[in-house]
Write an enzyme that holds these catalytic residues in place. Structure first.
Site, short mmCIF file in Angstrom:
data_model
loop_
_atom_site.label_atom_id
_atom_site.label_comp_id
_atom_site.label_asym_id
_atom_site.label_seq_id
_atom_site.Cartn_x
_atom_site.Cartn_y
_atom_site.Cartn_z
N ASN A 8 7.16 8.06 -8.15
CA ASN A 8 6.81 7.12 -8.44
C ASN A 8 5.43 7.88 -9.49
O ASN A 8 4.93 8.36 -8.97
CB ASN A 8 6.62 5.60 -7.92
CG ASN A 8 5.62 5.25 -8.73
OD1 ASN A 8 5.43 5.62 -9.68
ND2 ASN A 8 4.54 3.99 -8.28
N LYS A 10 3.77 7.08 -11.24
CA LYS A 10 2.59 5.96 -12.16
C LYS A 10 2.23 6.45 -13.58
O LYS A 10 3.01 7.04 -14.29
CB LYS A 10 1.51 6.44 -11.37
CG LYS A 10 2.08 6.43 -9.63
CD LYS A 10 1.17 5.52 -8.43
CE LYS A 10 1.73 5.61 -7.32
NZ LYS A 10 0.44 5.13 -6.30
N HIS A 93 6.01 -3.57 -7.33
CA HIS A 93 5.07 -2.14 -7.31
C HIS A 93 3.05 -3.31 -7.03
O HIS A 93 2.54 -3.93 -7.58
CB HIS A 93 4.41 -1.15 -7.96
CG HIS A 93 3.61 -0.27 -7.25
ND1 HIS A 93 2.54 -0.12 -7.51
CD2 HIS A 93 4.04 1.08 -6.27
CE1 HIS A 93 2.35 0.62 -6.21
NE2 HIS A 93 3.00 1.69 -6.17
N GLU A 95 0.08 -2.29 -7.57
CA GLU A 95 -0.47 -1.97 -8.30
C GLU A 95 -0.33 -3.46 -9.09
O GLU A 95 -1.25 -3.63 -10.34
CB GLU A 95 -0.78 -0.54 -8.33
CG GLU A 95 -1.15 0.28 -8.00
CD GLU A 95 -0.31 1.74 -7.81
OE1 GLU A 95 0.16 2.06 -8.73
OE2 GLU A 95 -1.07 2.25 -7.11
N GLU A 164 6.07 -1.08 1.16
CA GLU A 164 4.87 0.06 1.17
C GLU A 164 4.00 -0.99 1.19
O GLU A 164 3.10 -1.43 0.96
CB GLU A 164 4.92 0.15 -0.54
CG GLU A 164 5.91 1.43 -0.83
CD GLU A 164 5.77 1.81 -2.26
OE1 GLU A 164 6.12 2.89 -2.95
OE2 GLU A 164 4.57 1.04 -3.51
N GLY A 170 -1.89 6.06 -1.49
CA GLY A 170 -2.22 6.72 -2.18
C GLY A 170 -4.20 6.87 -1.18
O GLY A 170 -4.65 7.67 -2.19
N SER A 208 1.74 7.38 0.72
CA SER A 208 1.46 8.96 1.19
C SER A 208 2.35 8.93 2.29
O SER A 208 2.39 10.13 2.74
CB SER A 208 0.11 8.44 2.26
OG SER A 208 -1.37 7.79 1.38
P1 PGA Z 1 1.50 7.50 -2.73
O1 PGA Z 1 2.25 6.05 -3.58
O2 PGA Z 1 2.72 8.18 -2.40
O3 PGA Z 1 0.42 8.03 -3.39
O4 PGA Z 1 0.80 6.88 -1.37
C1 PGA Z 1 2.81 5.71 -3.08
C2 PGA Z 1 3.08 4.75 -4.67
O5 PGA Z 1 2.56 3.26 -4.72
O6 PGA Z 1 5.00 4.39 -5.01
#
Ligand code: PGA
Length: 246
Positions: A8, A10, A93, A95, A164, A170, A208
């Protein structure tokens, strides 16, 4: 079942850096024993489609509109994604739930639109830190998945689920393999109750995931792959995660 490792990206990248990243991913053999996808920003779908054509990498988007077409300025429809060669679209997601107010009902409608256009929705679920600390993890993820099951009925075996935990995204904090497996088992049971084909559904872990923790996470019984943010932007890290999935 083959594991699925989905990057992803982003809101990162440029035409130049996308080309360099994909070339670096493909520089070794791309004859992988697992499924690999990259979910890229919408303006780069056409570019990355060209870069990954005929390789072991599938194309994905990061969102899809809940509407079919029409006066929805700025939105991208499922049929447009299909036109651009997307096989997957992330929906729900955290976010988007957090910054764009996406509700369970909106996420379920997006999953439905994706499926209707032959795109596999990667449906994200996960609890916040406050919800985990209040002992509400199971209740939250089950509620989020239930909305998608309710809207999609027997098609539910066609989705991908990504667990997640919001506190792990993140942040460098990963759910331990045991913590993740516990939630994955809950989601698997919920899918089994809804569909006889539930064991076909990939349940990815995200938050992460990196080269160091991937092997242990991916060895859990109900962890069928990863949705990888930060580490998917570095070819060496993403390739290590792919290697861990084989
Ligand atoms: P990350 O993000 O691996 O940077 O924690 C995963 C995601 O949000 O899909």
């Amino acid at each position: 079942m083959k594991k699925l490792i989905a990057g992803n990206w982003k809101m990162n990248g440029s035409a130049a850096s996308n080309a360099a990243l994909v070339q670096a991913l493909l520089s070794g053999s791309s004859d992988w024993q697992c499924l690999v996808a990259v979910c890229v920003p919408a303006p780069y779908l056409a570019q990355v489609r060209g870069l990954v054509a005929g390789t072991g990498i599938d194309l994905g988007a990061q969102d899809v509109s809940q509407h079919e077409s029409g006066a929805f300025t700025g939105e991208v429809s499922a049929s447009m994604l299909q036109d651009c060669g997307a096989r997957y679209a992330i929906v729900g997601h955290s976010e988007r739930r957090q910054y764009h107010g996406e509700t369970d009902a909106v996420v379920a409608a997006k999953a439905q639109r994706a499926l209707a256009s032959g795109i596999t929705p990667i449906v994200c679920v996960g609890e916040t830190l406050a919800e985990r600390e209040a002992g509400r993890t199971e209740e939250v993820v089950k509620r989020q998945l239930a909305a998608v099951i309710h809207a999609n009925g027997h098609c539910i075996s066609e989705i991908v689920v990504a667990y997640e935990p919001v506190w792990a995204i993140g942040t460098g904090k990963t759910a331990s393999p045991v913590q993740a497996q516990q939630v994955h088992a809950v989601l698997r049971a919920q899918l089994r109750a809804a569909s006889a084909q539930a064991d076909r559904v990939h349940i990815l872990y995200g938050g992460s995931m990196n080269a160091a923790n991937a092997v242990q996470l991916l060895s859990q019984a109900d962890i069928d792959g990863g949705l990888v943010g930060g580490a998917s932007l570095k070819a060496a890290d993403f390739l290590s995660i792919i290697a861990a999935a084989q």
